[in-house]
Design an enzyme around this catalytic site. Structure first.
Site, PDB file in Angstrom:
ATOM      1  N   ASN A  44      -5.753  12.385   0.135  1.00 34.86           N
ATOM      2  CA  ASN A  44      -4.896  11.387   1.302  1.00 34.86           C
ATOM      3  C   ASN A  44      -5.506  10.504   1.995  1.00 34.86           C
ATOM      4  O   ASN A  44      -6.790  11.097   1.741  1.00 34.86           O
ATOM      5  CB  ASN A  44      -4.098  12.737   1.746  1.00 34.86           C
ATOM      6  CG  ASN A  44      -2.415  11.174   2.529  1.00 34.86           C
ATOM      7  OD1 ASN A  44      -1.727  10.943   1.999  1.00 34.86           O
ATOM      8  ND2 ASN A  44      -2.476  11.578   3.847  1.00 34.86           N
ATOM      9  N   ASP A  87      -2.382  10.910  -2.136  1.00 35.07           N
ATOM     10  CA  ASP A  87      -2.536   9.458  -3.230  1.00 35.07           C
ATOM     11  C   ASP A  87      -2.873  11.112  -4.623  1.00 35.07           C
ATOM     12  O   ASP A  87      -2.663   9.828  -5.409  1.00 35.07           O
ATOM     13  CB  ASP A  87      -3.691   8.971  -2.759  1.00 35.07           C
ATOM     14  CG  ASP A  87      -3.563   7.797  -1.881  1.00 35.07           C
ATOM     15  OD1 ASP A  87      -3.193   8.072  -0.798  1.00 35.07           O
ATOM     16  OD2 ASP A  87      -3.053   6.764  -2.034  1.00 35.07           O
ATOM     17  N   ARG A  94       0.903  -1.220   0.266  1.00 37.30           N
ATOM     18  CA  ARG A  94       0.017   0.337   0.126  1.00 37.30           C
ATOM     19  C   ARG A  94       0.583   1.121  -0.167  1.00 37.30           C
ATOM     20  O   ARG A  94       2.121   1.508   0.500  1.00 37.30           O
ATOM     21  CB  ARG A  94      -0.960  -0.281   1.035  1.00 37.30           C
ATOM     22  CG  ARG A  94      -0.392  -0.749   2.720  1.00 37.30           C
ATOM     23  CD  ARG A  94      -0.109   0.134   3.193  1.00 37.30           C
ATOM     24  NE  ARG A  94      -0.023   0.934   3.147  1.00 37.30           N
ATOM     25  CZ  ARG A  94       1.242   2.328   3.763  1.00 37.30           C
ATOM     26  NH1 ARG A  94       2.115   2.360   3.832  1.00 37.30           N
ATOM     27  NH2 ARG A  94       0.689   3.328   3.233  1.00 37.30           N
TER      28      ARG A  94
HETATM   29  O1  MRU Z   1      -4.664   2.917   2.507  1.00 40.59           O
HETATM   30  P1  MRU Z   1      -3.331   3.012   2.129  1.00 40.59           P
HETATM   31  O2  MRU Z   1      -1.961   2.972   2.995  1.00 40.59           O
HETATM   32  O3  MRU Z   1      -2.326   2.649   0.965  1.00 40.59           O
HETATM   33  O4  MRU Z   1      -2.911   4.932   2.098  1.00 40.59           O
HETATM   34  C1  MRU Z   1      -1.924   5.379   2.406  1.00 40.59           C
HETATM   35  C2  MRU Z   1      -2.081   6.950   1.907  1.00 40.59           C
HETATM   36  O5  MRU Z   1      -2.844   8.128   2.262  1.00 40.59           O
HETATM   37  C3  MRU Z   1      -0.429   7.195   2.769  1.00 40.59           C
HETATM   38  O6  MRU Z   1       0.000   9.024   2.932  1.00 40.59           O
HETATM   39  C4  MRU Z   1      -0.469   8.010   0.584  1.00 40.59           C
HETATM   40  O7  MRU Z   1      -0.339   7.435  -0.500  1.00 40.59           O
HETATM   41  C5  MRU Z   1       1.702   8.810   0.076  1.00 40.59           C
HETATM   42  S1  MRU Z   1       2.206   7.475   0.521  1.00 40.59           S
HETATM   43  C6  MRU Z   1       3.457   8.072   0.312  1.00 40.59           C
END
Ligand code: MRU
Length: 360
Positions: A262, A252, A61
């Site tokens: 995010n 994201d 993730r």
């Molecule tokens: O649901 P996730 O754990 O994939 O969410 C990740 C995030 O929100 C991070 O802050 C984002 O992907 C930036 S990663 C460098």
């Protein structure tokens, strides 16, 4: 890369962390992050379905890591189709890429990486399935290597924001575990640490899936960075007590106007930061910038299973039958963002103009 950058790399504490994604002798391994902090286990990926599940279930993730995993995932998906003609291989590749892309909608890195893979295959002069497969592997390796460089670039550009004695709040995990190497939000921290700057990180636990508590704290602790865990609803109090001087999160997807999607809860942190007059920065590699999304309204927000909200640690915590919402991300408007820390420098308002000038 300059000599001083090179020496920075060799002293970065994140080097000792396990990698989220590894490609070894033609096999894809993903660190199963759902098992952290108890166990750091790499899982070999045997099929496109397994990679799809790993992305969906957050074994891998974080926007950049999802992109790299998706790129190698396409190689795994196409491995068994090497005997096809070029035409049939390309048709199957498009099908597999669309399938992998359907695993998670918000992080633009996944679609970006898969499109780049398919474009590379189509552009190449490879005349059959075997040669096309080799092109895909080379492109996935290039995306992986590039992500390492993007992390270092964000680290070098953001490190000057961090000064001795500062308290830095971060949300979710935008760390080494979410990328190929230094992370996005954490990259400036790792670089500042390597320069001897002393600071403390406050990590939001990040309900409902606890990426802050399970992942950010784990990686910062192992890297020797001073980290304090708080629950999400403690951020305001920490700010009021004067413990937070700077907020850095990841993202994201960044829209053309600088709105940022995010992890759910980021918007609240940004609003609090504005109230307490604390600069709120977002670290993002160019692979996370989506100039096709005009504003945050154009960013698809993933809605996840309600059990993530109605249970905690595998035990139900809410009455049966209750209505539940579980958006995995929120959008912070550009007006609350002090700057976007990118590999090309810190981008500030007006975002529309400055993002297009640098990344258009
Ligand atoms: O649901 P996730 O754990 O994939 O969410 C990740 C995030 O929100 C991070 O802050 C984002 O992907 C930036 S990663 C460098």
């Amino acid at each position: 890369m300059s000599a001083s950058n090179q020496s920075t790399i060799s002293t970065l504490s994140a080097d000792a962390l396990p990698r989220a994604v590894e490609w070894r002798q033609g096999e894809l391994y993903l660190l199963d992050q759902t098992r952290l902090p108890h166990e750091a286990a790499m899982e070999k990926q045997e099929s496109a379905e397994q990679v799809w599940q790993a992305i969906k279930m957050l074994k891998v993730r974080g926007a950049p890591a999802i992109g790299v995993a998706g790129a190698y995932g396409l190689c795994v998906a196409m491995r068994g189709h090497r005997d096809l003609t070029a035409e049939a291989f390309l048709a199957e590749m498009d099908r597999q890429a669309a399938y992998l892309d359907s695993s998670r909608p918000t992080a633009v890195n996944l679609g970006w990486a898969l499109k780049r893979m398919c474009d590379a295959a189509r552009r190449s002069a490879a005349g059959d399935g075997r040669a096309l497969y080799d092109v895909l592997v080379a492109e996935a390796e290039a995306i992986h290597e590039e992500d390492r460089r993007l992390c270092l670039g964000m680290g070098l550009n953001g490190a000057d924001l961090i000064r001795d004695g500062m308290g830095i709040l971060t949300h979710c995990n935008a760390g080494a575990l979410a990328t190929s190497e230094l992370g996005t939000a954490t990259a400036p921290m790792y670089v500042a640490q390597s320069r001897g700057v002393k600071f403390r990180v406050y990590a939001d636990e990040t309900r409902p899936l606890l990426q802050g508590a399970r992942l950010t704290v784990w990686e910062l602790q192992r890297s020797g960075i001073d980290v304090t865990l708080i629950t999400d609803n403690m951020a305001a109090q920490m700010m009021k007590e004067g413990r937070i001087d700077l907020v850095i999160t990841g993202t994201d997807r960044v829209a053309a106007n600088g709105d940022v999607a995010n992890k759910i809860g980021t918007l609240g942190v940004a609003i609090l930061a504005r109230y307490f007059d604390i600069p709120f920065y977002v670290a993002c590699p160019s692979s996370t910038i989506d100039l096709n999304a005009a504003t945050g309204e154009d960013i698809p927000i993933e809605e996840r299973d309600e059990e993530e909200v109605t249970a905690f640690g595998g035990r139900r915590t809410a009455p049966e039958g209750v209505g539940v919402r579980n958006p995995a991300f929120d959008v912070t408007p550009n007006a609350l963002v002090a700057g976007l820390i990118t590999e090309k420098g810190i981008v500030r308002a007006p975002y529309e103009e400055n993002l297009r000038a640098l990344f258009g």
